[in-house]
Enzyme design. Structure first.
Site, PDB file in Angstrom:
ATOM      1  N   MET A  30     -60.369  -6.467 -13.009  1.00 42.73           N
ATOM      2  CA  MET A  30     -60.040  -4.942 -13.308  1.00 42.73           C
ATOM      3  C   MET A  30     -60.551  -4.628 -14.553  1.00 42.73           C
ATOM      4  O   MET A  30     -60.152  -3.600 -14.977  1.00 42.73           O
ATOM      5  CB  MET A  30     -58.550  -4.621 -13.075  1.00 42.73           C
ATOM      6  N   GLY A  31     -61.327  -5.303 -15.118  1.00 38.66           N
ATOM      7  CA  GLY A  31     -61.812  -5.055 -16.597  1.00 38.66           C
ATOM      8  C   GLY A  31     -61.084  -5.304 -17.442  1.00 38.66           C
ATOM      9  O   GLY A  31     -59.847  -5.968 -17.439  1.00 38.66           O
ATOM     10  N   LEU A  33     -61.487  -7.173 -20.569  1.00 41.99           N
ATOM     11  CA  LEU A  33     -61.687  -8.517 -20.321  1.00 41.99           C
ATOM     12  C   LEU A  33     -61.220  -9.316 -21.411  1.00 41.99           C
ATOM     13  O   LEU A  33     -60.843  -9.022 -22.588  1.00 41.99           O
ATOM     14  CB  LEU A  33     -63.183  -8.909 -20.284  1.00 41.99           C
ATOM     15  N   HIS A  37     -60.630 -14.156 -17.861  1.00 40.67           N
ATOM     16  CA  HIS A  37     -61.424 -13.593 -17.417  1.00 40.67           C
ATOM     17  C   HIS A  37     -62.921 -14.272 -17.609  1.00 40.67           C
ATOM     18  O   HIS A  37     -63.670 -14.746 -16.606  1.00 40.67           O
ATOM     19  CB  HIS A  37     -62.131 -12.129 -17.543  1.00 40.67           C
ATOM     20  N   LYS A 184     -52.759 -15.189 -20.832  1.00 41.49           N
ATOM     21  CA  LYS A 184     -53.462 -14.064 -21.348  1.00 41.49           C
ATOM     22  C   LYS A 184     -53.442 -13.165 -20.256  1.00 41.49           C
ATOM     23  O   LYS A 184     -53.348 -13.224 -18.910  1.00 41.49           O
ATOM     24  CB  LYS A 184     -54.897 -14.412 -21.507  1.00 41.49           C
ATOM     25  N   SER A 185     -53.282 -11.655 -20.645  1.00 43.73           N
ATOM     26  CA  SER A 185     -53.285 -10.521 -19.410  1.00 43.73           C
ATOM     27  C   SER A 185     -53.554  -9.311 -20.198  1.00 43.73           C
ATOM     28  O   SER A 185     -53.517  -9.039 -21.334  1.00 43.73           O
ATOM     29  CB  SER A 185     -51.644 -10.360 -18.881  1.00 43.73           C
TER      30      SER A 185
HETATM   31  P1  AMP Z   1     -57.342  -8.812 -13.568  1.00 42.49           P
HETATM   32  O1  AMP Z   1     -58.460  -8.320 -14.238  1.00 42.49           O
HETATM   33  O2  AMP Z   1     -56.083  -8.944 -13.996  1.00 42.49           O
HETATM   34  O3  AMP Z   1     -57.054  -8.361 -11.649  1.00 42.49           O
HETATM   35  O4  AMP Z   1     -57.733 -10.334 -13.294  1.00 42.49           O
HETATM   36  C1  AMP Z   1     -58.943 -10.672 -12.771  1.00 42.49           C
HETATM   37  C2  AMP Z   1     -59.001 -12.237 -12.276  1.00 42.49           C
HETATM   38  O5  AMP Z   1     -58.825 -13.129 -13.609  1.00 42.49           O
HETATM   39  C3  AMP Z   1     -57.790 -12.570 -11.238  1.00 42.49           C
HETATM   40  O6  AMP Z   1     -58.406 -13.536 -10.671  1.00 42.49           O
HETATM   41  C4  AMP Z   1     -56.795 -13.266 -12.421  1.00 42.49           C
HETATM   42  O7  AMP Z   1     -56.175 -13.982 -11.706  1.00 42.49           O
HETATM   43  C5  AMP Z   1     -57.906 -13.965 -13.562  1.00 42.49           C
HETATM   44  N1  AMP Z   1     -57.016 -13.785 -14.840  1.00 42.49           N
HETATM   45  C6  AMP Z   1     -56.213 -13.084 -15.174  1.00 42.49           C
HETATM   46  N2  AMP Z   1     -55.491 -13.488 -16.232  1.00 42.49           N
HETATM   47  C7  AMP Z   1     -55.870 -14.813 -16.346  1.00 42.49           C
HETATM   48  C8  AMP Z   1     -55.517 -16.001 -17.261  1.00 42.49           C
HETATM   49  N3  AMP Z   1     -54.858 -15.698 -18.245  1.00 42.49           N
HETATM   50  N4  AMP Z   1     -56.125 -17.114 -16.845  1.00 42.49           N
HETATM   51  C9  AMP Z   1     -56.891 -17.501 -16.036  1.00 42.49           C
HETATM   52  N5  AMP Z   1     -57.372 -16.315 -14.838  1.00 42.49           N
HETATM   53  C10 AMP Z   1     -56.728 -14.948 -15.339  1.00 42.49           C
END
Ligand code: AMP
Length: 287
Positions: A30-31, A33, A37, A184-185
């Site tokens: 979802m960007g 980054l 990601h 990380k988020s």
């Molecule tokens: P999102 O942009 O939050 O939808 O995440 C996109 C992808 O990145 C998803 O497959 C998430 O599980 C992965 N992702 C998000 N945060 C992390 C993290 N801290 N470590 C590994 N993968 C992650």
């Protein structure tokens, strides 16, 4: 690196890559980054000839009172990061491009989506499956990369691929954490400085609880250890903490050999998720 915003442009590129006999790694995001990601893209880069990363804040996976509008977005920043990890093409469609019509047809996620985040976010995984199905058809990946951070999502998407015979492999990448253990988020930017300080207690609580389970094999006690630790070290509110088998997400019993200890906790208004996947011997690498 190319940035494409339309399905037509993406399909043209994919056609050419396929004609050249190359493998494609797809990294849906979802960007906004971060290193999580980037770890997915790095893995995709290692294992494939061509890497496509998608940026799409998918409205159909957000509930009415969730953060769809305020979700952080910054395409210019993301482009630089994606380029630095060797992404070949960014696919960044608009909502109208992805959903020009709505025939009302949905993929309904099954039992694995009735618990954990699926219980707190009704319809969330249906929306995830909708967008992921479209991305799989458009990018025709050899392998698609998902983070263990969203362990339930990775498990449900693996079921989709198996049940509907998508000709691709799902690869799961371990959770990337801040130095203090916080996963990380993109949503961590919502945390105030005081909340940010508390947030790593979620992971610490899960680690303690995992040790408890390895000693006592008592699921209830294990969950209580995590709850007590998180409640006494944060001002947060627990949405859920559960111990289940992984990836099938069933109640654990003496036959279970891989576990997920998963938590969702509201720190202030921000809902944070985290988990630990471990074997009955206590190994954590084996996702
Ligand atoms: P999102 O942009 O939050 O939808 O995440 C996109 C992808 O990145 C998803 O497959 C998430 O599980 C992965 N992702 C998000 N945060 C992390 C993290 N801290 N470590 C590994 N993968 C992650």
């Amino acid at each position: 690196m190319e940035v494409v915003k339309t399905i037509a442009e993406l399909k043209k590129i994919v056609k050419k890559v396929k004609q050249d006999g190359k493998t494609i790694g797809l990294v849906p995001t979802m960007g906004y980054l971060h290193e999580g990601h980037m770890a997915l893209a790095t893995e995709a880069r290692k294992e494939n000839d061509f890497v496509i990363m998608s940026f799409f804040v998918n409205p159909t996976q957000f509930g009415p009172n969730e953060d769809y509008e305020s979700y952080p977005r910054d395409l210019e920043r993301d482009k630089k990061i994606a380029e630095s990890v060797g992404v070949d093409v960014i696919f960044a469609p608009s909502v109208e491009e992805m959903y020009p019509t709505d025939g009302g047809i949905r993929i309904h996620a099954g039992r694995q989506a009735t618990i954990l985040c699926g219980a707190s976010r009704p319809g969330h995984f249906d929306g995830v499956l909708q967008v992921v199905t479209k991305l799989f058809h458009l990018a025709e990946p050899t392998r698609a990369y998902f983070g263990q951070k969203d362990a339930q999502q990775a498990a449900i998407i693996s079921t989709l691929v198996r049940d509907f015979n998508f000709p691709l492999e799902i690869r799961t990448v371990p959770i990337v954490r801040e130095e203090d253990g916080l996963a990380k988020s993109s949503r961590n930017v919502y945390l105030s400085p005081a909340e940010r300080k508390e947030a790593p207690a979620i992971y610490r609580g899960l680690k303690r609880a995992k040790e408890e389970y390895l000693l006592s094999k008592n699921a209830e006690k294990t969950i209580q250890v995590a709850k007590d630790y998180i409640l006494s070290n944060t001002s947060g509110r627990i949405d859920y903490i559960e111990l289940l088998s992984y990836p099938d997400l069933q109640q654990v019993d003496e036959k279970t050999d891989q576990f997920v200890l998963a938590a969702a906790v509201f720190i202030g208004k921000t809902r944070l998720i985290d988990n630990i996947i471990f074997t009955k011997e206590g190994e954590t690498e084996n996702v």
